[in-house]
Design an enzyme around this catalytic site. Structure first.
Site, PDB file in Angstrom:
ATOM      1  CE  LYS A 154      -4.168  -1.761   2.149  1.00 58.22           C
ATOM      2  NZ  LYS A 154      -3.811  -3.171   2.031  1.00 58.22           N
ATOM      3  CB  ILE A 155       3.841   2.435   1.946  1.00 56.43           C
ATOM      4  CG1 ILE A 155       2.934   2.523   3.261  1.00 56.43           C
ATOM      5  CG2 ILE A 155       4.737   3.403   1.988  1.00 56.43           C
ATOM      6  CD1 ILE A 155       3.762   2.087   4.742  1.00 56.43           C
ATOM      7  CB  THR A 232       9.991   5.876   4.741  1.00 58.12           C
ATOM      8  OG1 THR A 232       9.677   5.299   3.754  1.00 58.12           O
ATOM      9  CG2 THR A 232      10.636   7.332   4.453  1.00 58.12           C
ATOM     10  CB  SER A 233      10.762   0.407   4.788  1.00 50.95           C
ATOM     11  OG  SER A 233       9.758  -0.836   4.913  1.00 50.95           O
ATOM     12  NE  ARG A 234       9.331  -2.424  10.638  1.00 54.81           N
ATOM     13  CZ  ARG A 234       8.450  -1.493  10.457  1.00 54.81           C
ATOM     14  NH1 ARG A 234       8.437  -0.288  10.282  1.00 54.81           N
ATOM     15  NH2 ARG A 234       7.066  -1.920  10.617  1.00 54.81           N
ATOM     16  CG  ASP A 258      11.136   8.232   9.162  1.00 55.96           C
ATOM     17  OD1 ASP A 258      11.184   9.539   9.865  1.00 55.96           O
ATOM     18  OD2 ASP A 258       9.898   7.594   9.418  1.00 55.96           O
ATOM     19  CD  GLU A 263      13.945   3.019  14.406  1.00 60.09           C
ATOM     20  OE1 GLU A 263      12.851   3.018  14.786  1.00 60.09           O
ATOM     21  OE2 GLU A 263      14.308   3.136  13.213  1.00 60.09           O
ATOM     22  CG  HIS A 295      10.332   5.246  13.235  1.00 60.59           C
ATOM     23  ND1 HIS A 295      11.018   4.094  13.189  1.00 60.59           N
ATOM     24  CD2 HIS A 295       9.139   4.986  12.661  1.00 60.59           C
ATOM     25  CE1 HIS A 295      10.115   3.151  12.954  1.00 60.59           C
ATOM     26  NE2 HIS A 295       9.005   3.740  12.484  1.00 60.59           N
ATOM     27  CD  GLN A 296       9.281  13.943  11.412  1.00 54.94           C
ATOM     28  OE1 GLN A 296      10.354  14.576  12.047  1.00 54.94           O
ATOM     29  NE2 GLN A 296       8.469  14.621  10.537  1.00 54.94           N
ATOM     30  CB  ALA A 297       7.407   8.183   7.762  1.00 52.55           C
ATOM     31  CG  PHE A 298       4.027   6.566  12.603  1.00 52.97           C
ATOM     32  CD1 PHE A 298       3.159   6.804  13.330  1.00 52.97           C
ATOM     33  CD2 PHE A 298       5.429   7.045  12.807  1.00 52.97           C
ATOM     34  CE1 PHE A 298       3.351   7.167  14.824  1.00 52.97           C
ATOM     35  CE2 PHE A 298       5.701   7.283  14.225  1.00 52.97           C
ATOM     36  CZ  PHE A 298       4.663   7.315  15.169  1.00 52.97           C
TER      37      PHE A 298
END
Length: 330
Positions: A154-155, A232-234, A258, A263, A295-298
């Site tokens: 989806k992303i 922006t995944s893992r 991200d 982290e 880690h702010q993409a979400f």
């Protein structure tokens, strides 16, 4: 039903409390992360709710089971931090939020691409200091560039649609073909072709044994000189040391992250008054063509509303003994 939340911030409490008006569960929020030392605090709770950097390994699961926990509710999509086989053996169910707002992550991906390209973060600081010189701020047109997307869930699809709107050629790699991807003009390729022909590569795949360090010394060698890498995944999709070498050799001209492999000891906390001990992370920060967000993409209101609602619905299904639509099995 009592739910204990680990690793929470003010915004978690805000959105879950609001969503809980429709459910009526008893919620307890803790800032502490879940690990072998804190698992004992789950006593008296049938459900624990955890986030991406909480430790849910065999030892922790055994302690949770001893405290009476029978459901792990992940308030995220990823579940690589959970030992699913151990959970199954202990009779603990695991549920997640498979999709919240793919647009939040896709749009943040574009923010990283555009910022790195047009150097708006550097321009902002210059103008604040009265420096209006343009030297060193030159970018390039995204229109006509080739962007490789690794992962077309989806992303990945949301990112592809945005990129097509910019006039980019979009290459895609995934373990399964997608009619939706084809319908919006994504060209399916193998990884070698994607590495060799992309001007920008963006990662949107889950972390599995097959994708661990998918960006490594060998894959970087195959890429174009001057590649832009976005993750922006893992964090563990990227071998950070190999990427540092690529930056030093100027093979990689832009890096947007991200997420970061180590982290857990950094992100979501204010460490501005402390000395960060992670030498690899600090080396990444030293490059002026590297942009890192925590880690702010979400992190949009839309996504947090969906995460809270789906998480609590997962708990309700468990409590009512109905089929768990979002269960994760080994």
């Amino acid at each position: 039903m009592k739910i204990l939340f680990f690793s929470t911030k003010i915004y978690d409490q805000q959105f879950f409390t609001a969503a809980n008006e429709a459910f009526g569960f008893e919620l307890k929020f803790m800032e502490l992360p879940l690990n072998k030392s804190t698992a004992v605090l789950a006593k008296g709770h049938e459900v624990v709710c955890v986030f991406v950097n909480d430790i849910v390994n065999t030892e922790v699961l055994q302690e949770l089971s001893a405290q009476g926990v029978s459901l792990i509710a992940l308030r995220c999509a990823g579940y690589n931090n959970v030992d699913l086989k151990a959970a199954e053996a202990l009779g603990i169910k695991v549920v997640r939020v498979p999709a919240y707002s793919p647009y939040s992550v896709a749009e943040h991906t574009m923010a990283l691409i555009l910022t790195l390209n047009r150097k708006t973060h550097r321009a902002y600081n210059r103008v604040k200091e009265g420096n209006f010189a343009l030297q060193g701020l030159m970018g390039f047109d995204l229109h006509g560039k080739t962007v490789g997307l690794i992962g077309l869930g989806k992303i990945g699809l949301a990112t592809a649609r945005i990129l097509k709107g910019f006039g980019c050629r979009v290459l895609g790699y995934d373990i399964a073909s997608s009619a939706k991807a084809e319908s919006i003009g994504v060209e399916f390729t193998d990884l070698d072709f994607l590495y060799r022909h992309s001007d920008i590569i963006s990662l949107h795949c889950p972390l599995t044994p097959d994708t661990y360090h998918i960006i490594n010394k060998e894959s970087i060698r195959k890429m174009k000189n001057g590649i832009m890498l976005i993750n922006t995944s893992r964090g563990a999709l990227i071998d950070s040391k190999a990427v540092i070498e690529g930056l030093k050799q100027e093979k990689i001209s832009y890096l947007g992250l991200d997420v970061y492999e180590e982290e857990a000891d950094l992100f979501f906390e204010d460490l501005s008054s402390k000395v960060i001990q992670d030498d690899v992370f600090m080396r990444l920060l030293s490059f002026n063509n590297v942009l890192i967000t925590g880690h702010q993409a979400f992190f949009t209101s839309n996504a947090l509303e969906k995460i809270a609602g789906v998480t609590l619905e997962n708990v309700r299904e468990f409590g009512e003994g109905t089929s768990l639509q979002n269960e994760v099995k080994p």
